[in-house]
Scaffold this motif. Structure first.
Motif, PDB file in Angstrom:
ATOM      1  N   PRO A  44       0.820  -1.218   0.000  1.00  0.00           N
ATOM      2  CA  PRO A  44       0.000   0.000   0.000  1.00  0.00           C
ATOM      3  C   PRO A  44       0.855   1.270   0.000  1.00  0.00           C
ATOM      4  O   PRO A  44       0.507   2.264  -0.654  1.00  0.00           O
ATOM      5  CB  PRO A  44      -0.823  -0.115   1.290  1.00  0.00           C
ATOM      6  N   ALA A  45       1.993   1.239   0.702  1.00  0.00           N
ATOM      7  CA  ALA A  45       2.851   2.429   0.757  1.00  0.00           C
ATOM      8  C   ALA A  45       3.393   2.794  -0.628  1.00  0.00           C
ATOM      9  O   ALA A  45       3.589   3.971  -0.940  1.00  0.00           O
ATOM     10  CB  ALA A  45       4.006   2.191   1.725  1.00  0.00           C
ATOM     11  N   ASN A 125       6.772  -5.509   6.226  1.00  0.00           N
ATOM     12  CA  ASN A 125       5.704  -6.019   7.097  1.00  0.00           C
ATOM     13  C   ASN A 125       6.236  -6.720   8.350  1.00  0.00           C
ATOM     14  O   ASN A 125       5.787  -6.411   9.456  1.00  0.00           O
ATOM     15  CB  ASN A 125       4.760  -6.936   6.316  1.00  0.00           C
ATOM     16  N   THR A 128       7.781  -4.153  10.798  1.00  0.00           N
ATOM     17  CA  THR A 128       6.750  -3.288  11.388  1.00  0.00           C
ATOM     18  C   THR A 128       6.039  -4.030  12.519  1.00  0.00           C
ATOM     19  O   THR A 128       5.873  -3.498  13.624  1.00  0.00           O
ATOM     20  CB  THR A 128       5.739  -2.855  10.300  1.00  0.00           C
ATOM     21  N   ALA A 149      -7.635  -5.093  10.494  1.00  0.00           N
ATOM     22  CA  ALA A 149      -6.961  -5.503   9.248  1.00  0.00           C
ATOM     23  C   ALA A 149      -6.035  -6.695   9.496  1.00  0.00           C
ATOM     24  O   ALA A 149      -4.909  -6.749   9.008  1.00  0.00           O
ATOM     25  CB  ALA A 149      -6.190  -4.341   8.627  1.00  0.00           C
ATOM     26  N   ASN A 151      -5.891  -9.628   8.439  1.00  0.00           N
ATOM     27  CA  ASN A 151      -5.445 -10.467   7.320  1.00  0.00           C
ATOM     28  C   ASN A 151      -4.451  -9.744   6.419  1.00  0.00           C
ATOM     29  O   ASN A 151      -3.997 -10.294   5.428  1.00  0.00           O
ATOM     30  CB  ASN A 151      -6.638 -10.900   6.466  1.00  0.00           C
ATOM     31  N   SER A 152      -4.119  -8.490   6.751  1.00  0.00           N
ATOM     32  CA  SER A 152      -3.129  -7.763   5.937  1.00  0.00           C
ATOM     33  C   SER A 152      -1.761  -8.416   6.126  1.00  0.00           C
ATOM     34  O   SER A 152      -1.583  -9.249   7.030  1.00  0.00           O
ATOM     35  CB  SER A 152      -3.070  -6.302   6.377  1.00  0.00           C
ATOM     36  N   ARG A 174     -12.596  -7.984   7.818  1.00  0.00           N
ATOM     37  CA  ARG A 174     -13.847  -7.542   7.185  1.00  0.00           C
ATOM     38  C   ARG A 174     -14.622  -8.698   6.575  1.00  0.00           C
ATOM     39  O   ARG A 174     -15.762  -8.534   6.184  1.00  0.00           O
ATOM     40  CB  ARG A 174     -13.543  -6.550   6.055  1.00  0.00           C
ATOM     41  N   ARG A 175     -13.939  -9.857   6.391  1.00  0.00           N
ATOM     42  CA  ARG A 175     -14.553 -10.939   5.609  1.00  0.00           C
ATOM     43  C   ARG A 175     -14.552 -12.238   6.401  1.00  0.00           C
ATOM     44  O   ARG A 175     -13.509 -12.705   6.844  1.00  0.00           O
ATOM     45  CB  ARG A 175     -13.762 -11.132   4.311  1.00  0.00           C
ATOM     46  N   ALA A 240      -3.850   3.621   7.472  1.00  0.00           N
ATOM     47  CA  ALA A 240      -5.127   4.341   7.403  1.00  0.00           C
ATOM     48  C   ALA A 240      -5.898   3.848   6.185  1.00  0.00           C
ATOM     49  O   ALA A 240      -6.310   4.638   5.343  1.00  0.00           O
ATOM     50  CB  ALA A 240      -4.865   5.838   7.330  1.00  0.00           C
ATOM     51  N   MET A 241      -6.087   2.497   6.117  1.00  0.00           N
ATOM     52  CA  MET A 241      -6.672   1.923   4.907  1.00  0.00           C
ATOM     53  C   MET A 241      -8.049   2.505   4.573  1.00  0.00           C
ATOM     54  O   MET A 241      -8.400   2.625   3.412  1.00  0.00           O
ATOM     55  CB  MET A 241      -6.766   0.399   5.028  1.00  0.00           C
ATOM     56  N   SER A 242      -8.844   2.874   5.575  1.00  0.00           N
ATOM     57  CA  SER A 242     -10.186   3.401   5.292  1.00  0.00           C
ATOM     58  C   SER A 242     -10.140   4.877   4.894  1.00  0.00           C
ATOM     59  O   SER A 242     -11.141   5.424   4.463  1.00  0.00           O
ATOM     60  CB  SER A 242     -11.087   3.254   6.525  1.00  0.00           C
ATOM     61  N   TRP A 264       6.043   4.472  12.257  1.00  0.00           N
ATOM     62  CA  TRP A 264       6.429   4.517  10.845  1.00  0.00           C
ATOM     63  C   TRP A 264       7.805   3.865  10.730  1.00  0.00           C
ATOM     64  O   TRP A 264       8.784   4.373  11.286  1.00  0.00           O
ATOM     65  CB  TRP A 264       6.468   5.971  10.348  1.00  0.00           C
ATOM     66  N   LEU A 265       7.858   2.737  10.021  1.00  0.00           N
ATOM     67  CA  LEU A 265       9.105   1.966   9.926  1.00  0.00           C
ATOM     68  C   LEU A 265      10.256   2.810   9.369  1.00  0.00           C
ATOM     69  O   LEU A 265      11.398   2.703   9.808  1.00  0.00           O
ATOM     70  CB  LEU A 265       8.878   0.728   9.047  1.00  0.00           C
ATOM     71  N   ARG A 318      -8.026  -9.105  -1.754  1.00  0.00           N
ATOM     72  CA  ARG A 318      -7.017  -9.934  -2.431  1.00  0.00           C
ATOM     73  C   ARG A 318      -6.667 -11.116  -1.524  1.00  0.00           C
ATOM     74  O   ARG A 318      -6.829 -11.044  -0.324  1.00  0.00           O
ATOM     75  CB  ARG A 318      -5.735  -9.121  -2.640  1.00  0.00           C
ATOM     76  N   LYS A 321      -0.285 -10.703  -1.099  1.00  0.00           N
ATOM     77  CA  LYS A 321       0.474  -9.641  -1.773  1.00  0.00           C
ATOM     78  C   LYS A 321       0.532  -9.863  -3.287  1.00  0.00           C
ATOM     79  O   LYS A 321       0.501 -10.998  -3.758  1.00  0.00           O
ATOM     80  CB  LYS A 321       1.923  -9.646  -1.273  1.00  0.00           C
TER      81      LYS A 321
HETATM   82  N1  LIG Z   1       3.663   2.678   9.387  1.00  0.00           N
HETATM   83  C1  LIG Z   1       4.445   1.763   8.814  1.00  0.00           C
HETATM   84  O1  LIG Z   1       5.658   1.746   8.977  1.00  0.00           O
HETATM   85  C2  LIG Z   1       3.783   0.724   7.965  1.00  0.00           C
HETATM   86  C3  LIG Z   1       4.507  -0.411   7.541  1.00  0.00           C
HETATM   87  C4  LIG Z   1       3.814  -1.382   6.785  1.00  0.00           C
HETATM   88  C5  LIG Z   1       2.486  -1.182   6.436  1.00  0.00           C
HETATM   89  N2  LIG Z   1       1.869  -0.026   6.850  1.00  0.00           N
HETATM   90  C6  LIG Z   1       0.454   0.224   6.541  1.00  0.00           C
HETATM   91  O2  LIG Z   1      -0.299  -0.841   7.069  1.00  0.00           O
HETATM   92  C7  LIG Z   1      -1.450  -1.045   6.282  1.00  0.00           C
HETATM   93  C8  LIG Z   1      -1.473  -2.507   5.846  1.00  0.00           C
HETATM   94  O3  LIG Z   1      -0.351  -2.732   5.014  1.00  0.00           O
HETATM   95  P1  LIG Z   1      -0.052  -4.174   4.421  1.00  0.00           P
HETATM   96  O4  LIG Z   1       1.134  -4.120   3.551  1.00  0.00           O
HETATM   97  O5  LIG Z   1      -0.067  -5.144   5.542  1.00  0.00           O
HETATM   98  O6  LIG Z   1      -1.392  -4.343   3.538  1.00  0.00           O
HETATM   99  P2  LIG Z   1      -1.944  -5.490   2.602  1.00  0.00           P
HETATM  100  O7  LIG Z   1      -1.256  -6.790   2.889  1.00  0.00           O
HETATM  101  O8  LIG Z   1      -1.960  -4.967   1.220  1.00  0.00           O
HETATM  102  O9  LIG Z   1      -3.452  -5.618   3.114  1.00  0.00           O
HETATM  103  C9  LIG Z   1      -4.341  -4.537   3.071  1.00  0.00           C
HETATM  104  C10 LIG Z   1      -5.355  -4.704   4.203  1.00  0.00           C
HETATM  105  O10 LIG Z   1      -6.177  -3.548   4.298  1.00  0.00           O
HETATM  106  C11 LIG Z   1      -7.544  -3.957   4.333  1.00  0.00           C
HETATM  107  N3  LIG Z   1      -8.334  -2.875   3.724  1.00  0.00           N
HETATM  108  C12 LIG Z   1      -8.249  -2.418   2.467  1.00  0.00           C
HETATM  109  N4  LIG Z   1      -9.103  -1.387   2.289  1.00  0.00           N
HETATM  110  C13 LIG Z   1      -9.743  -1.222   3.476  1.00  0.00           C
HETATM  111  C14 LIG Z   1     -10.753  -0.331   3.947  1.00  0.00           C
HETATM  112  N5  LIG Z   1     -11.277   0.606   3.138  1.00  0.00           N
HETATM  113  N6  LIG Z   1     -11.174  -0.451   5.222  1.00  0.00           N
HETATM  114  C15 LIG Z   1     -10.650  -1.387   6.023  1.00  0.00           C
HETATM  115  N7  LIG Z   1      -9.678  -2.238   5.651  1.00  0.00           N
HETATM  116  C16 LIG Z   1      -9.247  -2.169   4.400  1.00  0.00           C
HETATM  117  C17 LIG Z   1      -7.585  -5.247   3.541  1.00  0.00           C
HETATM  118  O11 LIG Z   1      -8.724  -5.982   3.850  1.00  0.00           O
HETATM  119  P3  LIG Z   1      -9.408  -6.950   2.725  1.00  0.00           P
HETATM  120  O12 LIG Z   1      -8.438  -8.085   2.507  1.00  0.00           O
HETATM  121  O13 LIG Z   1     -10.674  -7.364   3.349  1.00  0.00           O
HETATM  122  O14 LIG Z   1      -9.560  -6.107   1.483  1.00  0.00           O
HETATM  123  C18 LIG Z   1      -6.284  -5.898   4.036  1.00  0.00           C
HETATM  124  O15 LIG Z   1      -6.481  -6.451   5.310  1.00  0.00           O
HETATM  125  C19 LIG Z   1      -1.353  -0.058   5.117  1.00  0.00           C
HETATM  126  O16 LIG Z   1      -2.082   1.102   5.467  1.00  0.00           O
HETATM  127  C20 LIG Z   1       0.124   0.261   5.067  1.00  0.00           C
HETATM  128  O17 LIG Z   1       0.404   1.500   4.482  1.00  0.00           O
HETATM  129  C21 LIG Z   1       2.484   0.900   7.589  1.00  0.00           C
END
Ligand SMILES: NC(=O)c1ccc[n+]([C@@H]2O[C@H](COP(=O)([O-])OP(=O)(O)OC[C@H]3O[C@@H](n4cnc5c(N)ncnc54)[C@H](OP(=O)(O)O)[C@@H]3O)[C@@H](O)[C@H]2O)c1
Length: 330
Positions: A44-45, A125, A128, A149, A151-152, A174-175, A240-242, A264-265, A318, A321
């Motif tokens: 997502p980033a 991931n 983090t 989230a 399952n992310s 969510r699912r 902040a996925m939403s 923030w990593l 999805r 990844k």
């Molecule tokens: N701060 C940091 O250092 C850091 C590091 C890594 C990741 N992150 C953040 O962490 C989050 C997850 O990253 P990831 O790489 O683990 O993601 P990912 O594997 O791509 O998974 C995305 C997740 O977000 C959920 N999602 C998508 N749209 C949504 C919505 N509108 N409302 C609620 N949930 C929603 C998905 O649910 P479904 O499967 O049901 O669609 C899934 O669980 C992202 O925001 C990313 O930017 C931040």
């Protein structure tokens, strides 16, 4: 030699602005290496970075890709890395390309024995999740951690790393179809993220309410996580996925002494330095090698299919990844 490179000249919708080009790259100078890239995920980033909504603004034209893995194929004079070593490119060097000439000193060694698809995803991931489980609460075996989230990629790492430490996880998704899969992976409880949640769950932990909540969604979902925390619990927001703002009711702060933090990593890595980051990687790598820490892959695309790969990565629901096969290492 030539390299295939994904690039964007302006920020905007990823599918519209990212193009793959063939460019000439020179031989490595003193202190430099040529890295043949193996694989990189679309996180997502990355989508936010290309869109211009990430915490770092790209210097245009820019190569996307915050993480990935490659092998050193040529080393310039004065370099300690050897041909064949697996590395992460230096911070700021986009990974979505077949080959890169980079400063060897900025390359982070990655485990050579892991499958390329897991090595490509071992940085963002897992680290983090690892840091969030260590840096914000004094967690003892048996303590509960609650997250949305779940399952992310990060959420799955939280479940797996927590289990390895004897912590217990309450997970929101969510699912409904994800519930058996996450339970099989080691989650202690999994529920649909919804209105009735707090009442349903409070009996789970008895006199040990969760000390730590992890929020990747924002909005009402973040409040549901915060509402499950015990007194003086900490809510760490890292995503902040939403895209919904976090509006905290005064009572959670006054009567429950809720602590709000962010993670923030990129900032953690910058302030901690390369040795600390390498140390954290050495701790998570054995778990990845043993299979105890895995991030599923929904689909793999070649760099030439970047538009299709980006379209798939933008889809919700999805199965894991989206991975780019970068072709540099054959
Ligand atoms: N701060 C940091 O250092 C850091 C590091 C890594 C990741 N992150 C953040 O962490 C989050 C997850 O990253 P990831 O790489 O683990 O993601 P990912 O594997 O791509 O998974 C995305 C997740 O977000 C959920 N999602 C998508 N749209 C949504 C919505 N509108 N409302 C609620 N949930 C929603 C998905 O649910 P479904 O499967 O049901 O669609 C899934 O669980 C992202 O925001 C990313 O930017 C931040």
């Amino acid at each position: 030699m030539t390299a295939q490179v994904a690039r964007f000249e302006r920020t905007g919708p990823p599918r519209e602005v990212v193009r793959v080009e063939t460019v000439e790259i020179g031989p490595p100078g003193p202190g430099q290496v040529v890295v043949a890239m193996e694989a990189a995920p679309i996180n997502p980033a990355d989508l936010n970075y290309i869109s211009g909504t990430y915490g770092v603004r790209p210097q245009l034209p820019a190569v996307p890709g915050l993480e990935g893995c490659g092998r050193v194929v040529e080393a310039g004079p004065g370099v300690k890395l050897a041909v064949g070593d697996r590395v992460r490119l230096p911070e700021g060097e986009g990974t979505w390309r077949s080959h890169a000439v980079v400063e060897a000193g900025g390359c982070l060694p990655l485990p050579g024995e892991l499958a390329a698809e897991q090595a490509a995803m071992i940085y963002v991931n897992p680290l983090t999740a690892w840091r969030m489980l260590h840096d914000f609460a004094d967690l003892k075996p048996g303590d509960w951690v609650v997250q949305n989230a779940a399952n992310s990629g990060v959420g799955r790492c939280v479940v797996q790393l927590a289990k390895a430490r004897g912590l217990r996880t309450l997970n929101l998704v969510r699912r409904a179809e994800l519930i058996p899969e996450l339970l099989a992976m080691g989650a202690d409880r999994v529920e649909i993220d919804g209105l009735e949640l707090p009442r349903k769950w409070q009996e789970s932990w008895g006199d040990r309410p969760p000390k730590l909540g992890l929020n990747a969604v924002g909005g009402d979902s973040a409040l549901r996580v915060a509402g499950l925390l015990g007194r003086a619990g900490t809510l760490v927001t890292y995503g902040a996925m939403s895209k919904q703002a976090l509006k905290v009711p005064n009572g959670l702060l006054i009567f429950n002494d809720l602590r709000l933090r962010g993670f923030w990593l990129t900032a953690w890595a910058k302030t901690s330095g390369m040795e600390t980051v390498a140390g954290a990687l050495r701790e998570v790598a054995p778990l990845a090698a043993s299979g105890a820490l895995q991030v599923p892959v929904a689909a793999t695309y070649g760099l030439e299919a970047i538009s299709e790969a980006l379209a798939h990565a933008e889809q919700e629901a999805r199965g894991g990844k989206i991975l780019l096969r970068l072709g540099g290492a054959g």
